[in-house]
Design a protein around this motif. Structure first.
Motif, PDB file in Angstrom:
ATOM      1  N   LEU A  23     -10.833   2.687 -10.462  1.00 24.08           N
ATOM      2  CA  LEU A  23      -9.898   3.730 -10.169  1.00 24.08           C
ATOM      3  C   LEU A  23     -10.400   4.735  -8.831  1.00 24.08           C
ATOM      4  O   LEU A  23      -9.716   5.125  -8.032  1.00 24.08           O
ATOM      5  N   ASP A  24     -11.763   4.487  -8.633  1.00 26.70           N
ATOM      6  CA  ASP A  24     -12.279   5.264  -7.430  1.00 26.70           C
ATOM      7  C   ASP A  24     -11.916   4.364  -6.183  1.00 26.70           C
ATOM      8  O   ASP A  24     -12.212   4.999  -5.206  1.00 26.70           O
ATOM      9  N   GLU A  25     -11.418   3.285  -6.295  1.00 25.78           N
ATOM     10  CA  GLU A  25     -10.998   2.481  -4.871  1.00 25.78           C
ATOM     11  C   GLU A  25      -9.669   2.975  -4.425  1.00 25.78           C
ATOM     12  O   GLU A  25      -9.085   2.689  -3.730  1.00 25.78           O
ATOM     13  N   LEU A  26      -8.726   3.669  -5.441  1.00 24.06           N
ATOM     14  CA  LEU A  26      -7.357   3.836  -5.083  1.00 24.06           C
ATOM     15  C   LEU A  26      -7.099   4.376  -3.789  1.00 24.06           C
ATOM     16  O   LEU A  26      -6.094   3.881  -3.120  1.00 24.06           O
ATOM     17  N   PRO A  27      -8.023   5.444  -3.317  1.00 19.12           N
ATOM     18  CA  PRO A  27      -7.923   5.932  -1.959  1.00 19.12           C
ATOM     19  C   PRO A  27      -7.829   4.817  -0.734  1.00 19.12           C
ATOM     20  O   PRO A  27      -7.325   5.467   0.224  1.00 19.12           O
ATOM     21  N   GLN A  28      -8.360   3.708  -1.067  1.00 16.21           N
ATOM     22  CA  GLN A  28      -8.282   2.981   0.094  1.00 16.21           C
ATOM     23  C   GLN A  28      -7.033   2.267   0.305  1.00 16.21           C
ATOM     24  O   GLN A  28      -6.909   1.682   1.422  1.00 16.21           O
ATOM     25  N   LEU A  29      -6.125   2.689  -0.313  1.00 16.41           N
ATOM     26  CA  LEU A  29      -4.745   2.165  -0.059  1.00 16.41           C
ATOM     27  C   LEU A  29      -4.274   2.794   1.453  1.00 16.41           C
ATOM     28  O   LEU A  29      -3.352   2.297   1.953  1.00 16.41           O
ATOM     29  N   TRP A  30      -4.869   3.947   1.597  1.00 17.42           N
ATOM     30  CA  TRP A  30      -4.622   4.784   2.765  1.00 17.42           C
ATOM     31  C   TRP A  30      -5.350   3.934   3.787  1.00 17.42           C
ATOM     32  O   TRP A  30      -4.857   3.934   4.700  1.00 17.42           O
ATOM     33  N   ASN A  31      -6.466   3.467   3.608  1.00 15.29           N
ATOM     34  CA  ASN A  31      -7.225   2.823   4.908  1.00 15.29           C
ATOM     35  C   ASN A  31      -6.354   1.320   5.055  1.00 15.29           C
ATOM     36  O   ASN A  31      -6.288   0.943   6.315  1.00 15.29           O
ATOM     37  N   VAL A  32      -5.722   1.243   3.968  1.00 18.90           N
ATOM     38  CA  VAL A  32      -4.860  -0.395   4.082  1.00 18.90           C
ATOM     39  C   VAL A  32      -3.545  -0.157   4.956  1.00 18.90           C
ATOM     40  O   VAL A  32      -3.333  -0.439   5.960  1.00 18.90           O
TER      41      VAL A  32
ATOM     42  N   SER B 172       0.694  -1.100  -0.114  1.00 23.32           N
ATOM     43  CA  SER B 172      -0.053  -0.005  -0.158  1.00 23.32           C
ATOM     44  C   SER B 172       1.021   1.287  -0.119  1.00 23.32           C
ATOM     45  O   SER B 172       0.595   2.219  -0.632  1.00 23.32           O
ATOM     46  N   ALA B 173       2.061   1.480   0.631  1.00 28.56           N
ATOM     47  CA  ALA B 173       2.746   2.370   0.718  1.00 28.56           C
ATOM     48  C   ALA B 173       3.530   2.504  -0.683  1.00 28.56           C
ATOM     49  O   ALA B 173       3.384   3.740  -1.215  1.00 28.56           O
ATOM     50  N   ALA B 174       4.002   1.609  -1.095  1.00 29.48           N
ATOM     51  CA  ALA B 174       4.419   1.472  -2.537  1.00 29.48           C
ATOM     52  C   ALA B 174       3.395   1.844  -3.583  1.00 29.48           C
ATOM     53  O   ALA B 174       3.713   2.996  -4.499  1.00 29.48           O
ATOM     54  N   GLY B 175       2.311   1.413  -3.666  1.00 24.86           N
ATOM     55  CA  GLY B 175       1.115   1.998  -4.240  1.00 24.86           C
ATOM     56  C   GLY B 175       0.691   3.204  -4.321  1.00 24.86           C
ATOM     57  O   GLY B 175       0.362   3.850  -5.317  1.00 24.86           O
ATOM     58  N   LEU B 176       0.528   3.705  -3.067  1.00 26.27           N
ATOM     59  CA  LEU B 176       0.276   5.248  -2.996  1.00 26.27           C
ATOM     60  C   LEU B 176       1.138   6.195  -3.663  1.00 26.27           C
ATOM     61  O   LEU B 176       1.018   7.071  -4.274  1.00 26.27           O
ATOM     62  N   VAL B 177       2.704   5.840  -3.508  1.00 26.64           N
ATOM     63  CA  VAL B 177       3.523   6.617  -4.103  1.00 26.64           C
ATOM     64  C   VAL B 177       3.519   6.583  -5.642  1.00 26.64           C
ATOM     65  O   VAL B 177       3.550   7.482  -6.426  1.00 26.64           O
ATOM     66  N   LEU B 178       3.311   5.392  -6.228  1.00 23.59           N
ATOM     67  CA  LEU B 178       3.277   5.159  -7.587  1.00 23.59           C
ATOM     68  C   LEU B 178       2.081   5.556  -8.196  1.00 23.59           C
ATOM     69  O   LEU B 178       2.186   6.244  -9.477  1.00 23.59           O
ATOM     70  N   VAL B 179       1.078   5.616  -7.610  1.00 21.04           N
ATOM     71  CA  VAL B 179      -0.307   6.043  -8.061  1.00 21.04           C
ATOM     72  C   VAL B 179      -0.813   7.431  -8.055  1.00 21.04           C
ATOM     73  O   VAL B 179      -1.545   8.045  -8.270  1.00 21.04           O
ATOM     74  N   LEU B 180       0.283   8.168  -7.183  1.00 19.66           N
ATOM     75  CA  LEU B 180      -0.006   9.612  -6.960  1.00 19.66           C
ATOM     76  C   LEU B 180      -0.327  10.468  -8.136  1.00 19.66           C
ATOM     77  O   LEU B 180      -1.351  11.244  -8.027  1.00 19.66           O
ATOM     78  N   PRO B 181       0.302  10.416  -9.108  1.00 22.71           N
ATOM     79  CA  PRO B 181      -0.013  11.342 -10.194  1.00 22.71           C
ATOM     80  C   PRO B 181      -1.432  10.923 -10.772  1.00 22.71           C
ATOM     81  O   PRO B 181      -1.881  11.743 -11.222  1.00 22.71           O
ATOM     82  N   VAL B 182      -1.870   9.581 -10.895  1.00 21.72           N
ATOM     83  CA  VAL B 182      -3.002   9.204 -11.195  1.00 21.72           C
ATOM     84  C   VAL B 182      -4.295   9.854 -10.466  1.00 21.72           C
ATOM     85  O   VAL B 182      -5.319  10.140 -10.729  1.00 21.72           O
ATOM     86  N   LEU B 183      -3.763   9.434  -9.214  1.00 21.68           N
ATOM     87  CA  LEU B 183      -4.873  10.265  -8.070  1.00 21.68           C
ATOM     88  C   LEU B 183      -5.100  11.618  -8.205  1.00 21.68           C
ATOM     89  O   LEU B 183      -6.196  12.083  -8.288  1.00 21.68           O
ATOM     90  N   VAL B 184      -4.037  12.444  -8.530  1.00 21.32           N
ATOM     91  CA  VAL B 184      -4.296  13.939  -8.812  1.00 21.32           C
ATOM     92  C   VAL B 184      -4.972  13.957 -10.047  1.00 21.32           C
ATOM     93  O   VAL B 184      -5.944  14.960  -9.873  1.00 21.32           O
ATOM     94  N   LEU B 185      -4.650  13.382 -10.971  1.00 21.88           N
ATOM     95  CA  LEU B 185      -5.367  13.589 -12.474  1.00 21.88           C
ATOM     96  C   LEU B 185      -7.050  13.408 -12.077  1.00 21.88           C
ATOM     97  O   LEU B 185      -7.678  14.170 -12.722  1.00 21.88           O
ATOM     98  N   CYS B 186      -7.225  12.276 -11.501  1.00 23.52           N
ATOM     99  CA  CYS B 186      -8.402  11.707 -11.248  1.00 23.52           C
ATOM    100  C   CYS B 186      -9.493  12.737 -10.467  1.00 23.52           C
ATOM    101  O   CYS B 186     -10.441  13.022 -10.400  1.00 23.52           O
ATOM    102  N   ALA B 187      -8.702  13.162  -9.311  1.00 23.84           N
ATOM    103  CA  ALA B 187      -9.222  14.264  -8.441  1.00 23.84           C
ATOM    104  C   ALA B 187      -9.717  15.479  -9.072  1.00 23.84           C
ATOM    105  O   ALA B 187     -10.808  16.100  -8.875  1.00 23.84           O
TER     106      ALA B 187
END
Length: 463
Positions: free
Chosen positions: A365-374, A289-304
């Motif tokens: 992709l709407d589920e990606l923020p749940q990496l923070w829950n993990v 989850s830590a690695a995933g949050l770092v890797l998908v951060l650009p995608v999360l920002v774009l989606c947001a």
């Protein structure tokens, strides 16, 4: 673990779940396993010291034998102790250890597997067989003398239950029956070899009160699903559960089936949270989850940014969900519908999603923020999908198995989801798949689910 759901009262745990299992006491370490490990270690050390002659391959053969024994289940506690039953595996372990030495020779250049190394392997196998025979003989003598006995409850006070009690009283199997558990005993009070201590609903209490180590399920008149629910409620206790299979008279036996003088006993698999590898699940969750949050951060920002433009509201959506042991937490998602369309009591909000929201949902992709829950420990990467409290109460009333999903942490993805049970699909099927995951958890099953989830995301097989 047991839970209850009361309309209007929310979902609450009764007793404790996986975390409580540790507080209630760890499983007793098997003395037999320790004795076998010690005797094998002595044999291996003897061969290395007396026959090693400085040859690395002898050391590799000897030390790898312990690992092969563990993989072959030769340290697993058993009721029947027979060195003749173990002999094929002991001989095979010796051959496998020589194979390990041959691989090490080629990979590490440790030297040839010489005839002397083969002779040392043969001597070691003979020593291991002899030592195991001595350990078994001593152990059986201690059992018969009553110095080694596991306190046992027999569920089912009928002909089979009474037969089991009489056979176990010999002591050679290491089980000491203390009483029956049955709602409707078939044996009259005057002919029962042991008293009936309570009904099936009292099993968890009886295990605690009588300091029980083993529960044996014989046949009774209690409905099967009632017994299943009670057994699940005992999974947090340090107790091993065996069951006599139906049609046991024609059931084939093998090393994974225990036997009490001809009556087969199948040991139920230990709950996932009591497995040795269970802590590694959390290690995988944190690192991935830590690695995933770092890797998908650009995608999360774009989606947001896209979500903000479409719904004119904050891109993150928080919703109360039910997790491990019925505890609630705030689940994070990317908003896929306007704020006034969200509801805690409406089953599907998919019709309100705009083009961006629909695209996010199809790709998950709407589920990606749940990496923070993990990362926070509220969820796992893999587990039963969490649901809202209103629907947990409703589904618990409608489906007997539903609440048992909460014995392990909820997940971003799960066994039900990768088998096509997403969105508006059968709740009963979901519960069956989720409970199958709980009962059969392994790290490899988690990896398999994650791989299949990635495949579904890449092929847009989401909701």
């Amino acid at each position: 673990m047991a839970m209850t759901s009361d309309p209007g009262a929310g979902v609450r745990p009764v007793g404790a779940g996986p975390a409580g299992a540790v507080r209630r006491g760890r499983r007793k370490r098997s003395q037999l396993t320790a004795l076998l490990l010690a005797s094998d270690a002595v044999c291996v050390l003897t061969v290395v010291l007396l026959l090693g002659r400085g040859e690395p391959t002898v050391v590799v053969v000897s030390t790898s034998t312990l690992a092969v024994h563990a993989l072959a289940g030769l340290y697993r506690p058993r009721m029947d102790l027979s060195v003749l039953d173990d002999l094929p595996l002991l001989a095979g372990a010796g051959v496998a250890a020589v194979g390990v030495a041959a691989i090490a020779e080629g990979a590490l250049g440790l030297g040839d597997v010489t005839p002397w190394a083969l002779w040392a392997a043969l001597v070691q196998t003979l020593l291991l067989v002899g030592a195991r025979a001595v350990v078994y003989a001593v152990r059986i003598r201690y059992r018969v003398a009553g110095r080694v006995a596991m306190r046992t409850l027999v569920v089912g006070c009928g002909g089979l239950g009474a037969q089991l009690v009489e056979l176990l009283r010999s002591g050679e199997h290491g089980l000491a029956p203390v009483g029956f558990v049955d709602d409707d005993p078939r044996l009259p009070a005057g002919v029962r070899p042991l008293p009936v201590l309570g009904g099936i609903a009292d099993l968890e209490r009886l295990v605690r009160e009588h300091r029980v180590d083993i529960v044996v399920i014989a046949h009774s008149n209690v409905p099967e699903m009632v017994v299943v629910d009670v057994l699940r409620s005992c999974q947090g206790l340090a107790v091993e559960i065996f069951t006599v299979p139906r049609f046991w008279q024609v059931t084939n036996t093998h090393r994974l089936v225990q036997s009490v003088r001809g009556i087969p006993l199948v040991q139920l698999r230990r709950p996932a949270f009591r497995a040795v590898t269970w802590p590694l699940k959390r290690v995988l969750d944190v690192t991935a989850s830590a690695a995933g949050l770092v890797l998908v951060l650009p995608v999360l920002v774009l989606c947001a940014l896209l979500v903000r433009h479409e719904v004119a509201a904050g891109p993150l959506f928080r919703q109360e969900r039910v997790g491990l042991d019925g505890r609630t937490f705030a689940l994070l998602k990317l908003r896929t519908m306007p704020p006034d369309a969200a509801s805690d009591v409406r089953w599907s909000g998919g019709d309100g999603a705009g083009p961006v929201g629909g695209w996010l949902r199809r790709l998950s992709l709407d589920e990606l923020p749940q990496l923070w829950n993990v990362l926070r420990g509220e969820m796992s990467l893999v587990g039963p999908r969490p649901e809202r409290p209103h629907f947990v109460e409703r589904f618990t009333l409608d489906h007997d198995d539903y609440l048992w999903r909460h014995r392990v942490p909820v997940g971003v993805t799960g066994w039900a989801q990768v088998n096509g049970l997403r969105g508006d699909t059968s709740i009963s099927e979901r519960a069956r798949f989720d409970n199958h995951y709980v009962e059969n958890w392994s790290l490899w099953l988690d990896v398999k689910i994650l791989v299949r989830t990635v495949g579904q995301v890449l092929t847009a097989a989401g909701r």
